[in-house]
Scaffold this active site. Sequence first.
Site, mmCIF file in Angstrom:
data_model
loop_
_atom_site.group_PDB
_atom_site.id
_atom_site.type_symbol
_atom_site.label_atom_id
_atom_site.label_comp_id
_atom_site.label_asym_id
_atom_site.label_seq_id
_atom_site.Cartn_x
_atom_site.Cartn_y
_atom_site.Cartn_z
ATOM 1 N N TYR A 11 1.591 0.617 -7.831
ATOM 2 C CA TYR A 11 0.328 1.313 -8.209
ATOM 3 C C TYR A 11 -1.042 0.862 -7.789
ATOM 4 O O TYR A 11 -1.015 0.005 -6.989
ATOM 5 C CB TYR A 11 0.226 1.048 -10.153
ATOM 6 C CG TYR A 11 0.089 -0.422 -10.403
ATOM 7 C CD1 TYR A 11 0.634 -0.469 -11.929
ATOM 8 C CD2 TYR A 11 -0.186 -1.361 -9.928
ATOM 9 C CE1 TYR A 11 0.515 -1.650 -12.495
ATOM 10 C CE2 TYR A 11 -0.407 -2.779 -10.279
ATOM 11 C CZ TYR A 11 0.149 -2.660 -11.860
ATOM 12 O OH TYR A 11 0.014 -4.230 -12.281
ATOM 13 N N GLU A 12 -2.148 1.405 -8.005
ATOM 14 C CA GLU A 12 -3.376 1.366 -7.480
ATOM 15 C C GLU A 12 -3.291 1.681 -5.957
ATOM 16 O O GLU A 12 -4.014 0.904 -5.135
ATOM 17 C CB GLU A 12 -4.058 -0.220 -7.598
ATOM 18 C CG GLU A 12 -3.932 -0.390 -9.161
ATOM 19 C CD GLU A 12 -5.299 0.354 -9.921
ATOM 20 O OE1 GLU A 12 -6.152 1.001 -9.303
ATOM 21 O OE2 GLU A 12 -4.910 0.490 -11.122
ATOM 22 N N GLY A 13 -2.403 2.630 -5.530
ATOM 23 C CA GLY A 13 -2.306 2.823 -4.255
ATOM 24 C C GLY A 13 -1.035 2.075 -3.560
ATOM 25 O O GLY A 13 -1.138 0.840 -3.446
#
Length: 591
Positions: free
Chosen positions: A441-443
């Site tokens: 997550y978050e890229g």
Amino acid sequence: MYRAPVDEIAHAIKHVAGLSNAIESGQAGELSEDLVDAILEEAGKFATDQIAPLLMVGDQHGSKLANDAVTTPPGWKELYQSWIAGGWNALSGPEEYGGQNLPSTLAMAATEMWNSGSMAFGLCPMLTMGAIEAFEAHASDELKAVYFEKLISGEWTGSMNLTEPQAGSDLAALKSRAEPQGDGTYRIFGQKIFITYGEHDMTDNIVHLVLARLPDAPAGTRGISLFAVPKFLVNDDGSLGERNDAFCSGLEHKLGVHASPTCTMIYGDGKFGDKPGAIGWLIGEENRGLNCMFTMMNNARLAVGVQGVAIAEAATQKAIAFANERKQGKAPSWDGEGMAPIVFHPDIQRNLLTMKSLTQAARAICYSCAHALDLAKIGSDEDKKFWSERASLLTPIAKAYSTDIGSEVASIGVQVHGGMGFIEETGAAIFMRDARIAQIYEGTNGIQAIDLVQRKLPLSEGQCVSAYFDELDGTLEQLRASNEPAFGNSMAVLSEAMEALKSATNWLNTKSKAGETQHVLAAATPYQTLFGLVAGGIYLAKSALAVPDAKDRAALCRFFAENHANGAAALKNRVEQGADSFEAAAASLVD
């Protein structure tokens, strides 16, 4: 049971990241080392005494959805109320809205402890912290007057609503829409997935930050706007009004972080309110929502990196404790009666030292990034630019390297426990399961690598990364001058690793200028790993050099250098030679 490593964290932020120098030079305002120590000590007590005991409860019970409402595990709501009563949510918030205006470095140190206690709990304030940053940078004074103080105190939480079923990491594919109502509000329609703490019972209100498109918005990421959409509308007197037309339609059944509700959110189907459409307010400018969200995401990426450190620390503590208690077989260095505690077996020692050194290396990278964010807020415009670019350069390393470390260390922790690690009742597997999402997550970490090689290396025409390399070289010179025998062969190994990193960087820059994008992208992930490996090893040397006669720290630096950093040459070869193998082999992957 986890015990917050307050002294180790204090050492990292003061002597490796540089907070002590900032305090001495006056860059940290009225902050003193005594205050830093007091804050860390109290945060550590809260994480150790209140959060960590609920780790197993949260994992085993999980959050439950029934009748559009999410119930968190037993004790979770009370824990959160104790947390906000302690003022922990307000650490880095602006003073005019009730915050304590403390450095991001301290907030990240506390974030590590919360997430070591329970990553599932730490996720909630992490998302709120991101919402606060987006509000502070982009929201109107009118919106701040309604929401900001309660977000900062933690009385209300925030959530990030980015992706959708068809979009994944490609936000250009978003379909959620926002229809202007002519009175300054918008009606939001759409579905969002993977929304952490999108619904829960720990606070009375949740402020969702939602990406959506206006009717006349251009295609792609340039046509996305950001909206504040509260779960409950807020009356003029600040009290809560009617339920907004937004709800959680389902919870994901996940590998880990079970206590953290991962929601599918539905906006605008008419379930609540006078007519379909969730009421929202624009944050920032129309069609500039992704810029606003990146304010939230970039800081969240650092916080995710800190989560990797947190999981690694908790897993390391558990593994060391188990290795000292568990007795099995004979060990060459054991001179006691009967079976030896497994901590005396060389292979177990290798595993434990790997866990410990990787954790400390990743911690140093994260706190150095946080300190750069703090320095980017003060001084001259030139200083702000320098430190802002430094933080930008280190953010993908902090996020990706640290979360890779989190998963690796948690996996080694299971190995140290042997068969007992594969059994849930020991708790070792929790860390392995929880850690895995942080790489995604978050890229994803692959996206972080692309960001590093395509956007961060070219900053200031390469001067940003050159200045950072100069700083690392300075630490190597101090190491050379120390003549401390406990460092062993660290100087030679780390110097060779640094040269490998420089060579790989020059190769990437040459390929980028030649427009050979396929080669650059193919090399991005091994380059990112190489960067983290070298920076982490040199930071371990800096950590040892900061304290006279720190032979234990020097010995750990030596272990890292002679057992891990000596792999830098192989990573350099993967960067410079690996891409050529892609074209022929990749053909077999396509149906």
